[in-house]
Design an enzyme around this catalytic site. Structure first.
Site, PDB file in Angstrom:
ATOM      1  CG  ASP A   1      -2.077  -0.926   1.134  1.00  0.00           C
ATOM      2  OD1 ASP A   1      -2.292  -1.480   0.037  1.00  0.00           O
ATOM      3  OD2 ASP A   1      -2.770  -1.115   2.147  1.00  0.00           O
ATOM      4  NE  ARG A  52      -5.553  -2.361  -3.494  1.00  0.00           N
ATOM      5  CZ  ARG A  52      -4.928  -2.612  -2.349  1.00  0.00           C
ATOM      6  NH1 ARG A  52      -4.374  -1.629  -1.672  1.00  0.00           N
ATOM      7  NH2 ARG A  52      -4.839  -3.839  -1.892  1.00  0.00           N
TER       8      ARG A  52
END
Length: 323
Positions: A129, A177
């Site tokens: 992330d 992502r």
């Protein structure tokens, strides 16, 4: 204005600490999948039964001590073991800052290497992330270093950064992502107007769908989802080249519907008691998100925006009473 409010709340260590104590009283169970691994695995199995995969986030904020980073590493390793043991359809999402990036780069790299190595052994994917601009390049550096030895890692591209188009071109051979971005960034490095961010978001999605390895489209916006559906059909992009992603507790019916339609779908599963910063950033990222869960988190009679402020105030009051 709302975005600034939520980001400010997410970075308030006092409220984060209070939330750990009183989260369940504020209905945190509607936005996190449990406080421990066992509870998270139960939720993962429930979603798997509906054809939905999961990415698991061991929540954590403000890690600036080596013992805390080591504890986070051990917890994530335990999640990797649990995914393998229970044979669930899930992978890991982690933040380098939770594993020591703010303490020492080499220390963080060793922690990540241990996790990525164990996950590689089990065939489990690890997603890095991305966080705020100050941690952006060091996180990419970690990805580059680990990619020399492992192929089970990917990351996130945040659409509000000017550099995002160069990053997505550089990392097109990775599973990525794509998100809009959930931190407050200066105009020197990022778009600040919603229209510019939205436009760049679509541009990045289309680029990676056409040129990338695998695209995870993280959005709750049905307009974006419908655009992607039309785009992949027009360009003959097979379903196994992309997926939609949403957060646990948000737009549950749409998640099930997309899975039933045959699209790959992954739910982002956060667990643990350090949920407050995570939740505030989700509201900062898209203030409309508050309408998706407010009825579950706050009293139905409570105005949604006032509900968030009341939640922050209540955390402060509860904590003060314990002093």
């Amino acid at each position: 204005m709302l975005k600034d409010l939520f980001i400010g709340l997410s970075q308030n260590q006092f409220l984060n600490s209070a939330a750990k104590k009183y989260g369940l009283k504020l209905g945190a169970q509607s936005v996190v999948a449990g406080t421990n691994i066992e509870e998270a695995i139960v939720k993962i199995k429930e979603l798997n039964a509906h054809g939905i995969a999961c990415t698991v986030d061991n929540l954590g904020e403000f890690v600036n001590q080596k013992e805390d980073a080591t504890a986070a590493k051990e917890q994530i390793l335990a999640v990797v073991e649990a995914i393998h043991e229970h044979e669930v359809d899930a992978h890991i999402s982690l933040k380098p800052s939770q594993l020591g990036l703010d303490i020492d780069y080499s220390f963080c790299l060793e922690n990540l290497k241990e996790i990525v190595s164990k996950a590689h052994e089990y065939g489990i994917f690890i997603n890095f992330d991305m966080e705020d601009h100050g941690r952006l390049q060091p996180s990419f550096d970690l990805l580059d270093e680990l990619s020399k030895s492992y192929d089970n890692i990917g990351t996130v591209i945040q659409a509000y950064f000017y550099r995002a188009i160069e990053d997505i071109e550089k990392y097109k051979n990775y599973r990525l992502r794509i998100v809009k971005g959930a931190y407050k960034e200066p105009a020197e490095v990022a778009y600040t107007a919603k229209e510019e961010i939205d436009s760049n978001y679509i541009k990045l999605i289309e680029y990676h769908l056409l040129h990338g390895k695998f695209t995870s489209i993280a959005t709750h916006d049905h307009h974006v989802i419908n655009h992607v559906k039309k785009f992949v059909k027009e360009h003959d992009i097979p379903n196994d080249q992309f997926e939609f992603q949403m957060l646990y507790g948000f737009r549950k019916e749409m998640q099930l519907e997309l899975a039933k339609e045959g699209y790959n779908f992954t739910t982002y599963i956060p667990f643990g008691d350090d949920w407050y910063g995570y939740y505030m950033r989700r509201l900062a990222e898209r203030p409309q998100n508050i309408n998706l869960v407010a009825k579950q988190v706050f009293n139905k009679k409570t105005n949604t925006i006032l509900g968030v402020a009341a939640g922050a105030f209540l955390l402060g009051r509860l904590s003060k009473k314990k002093k």
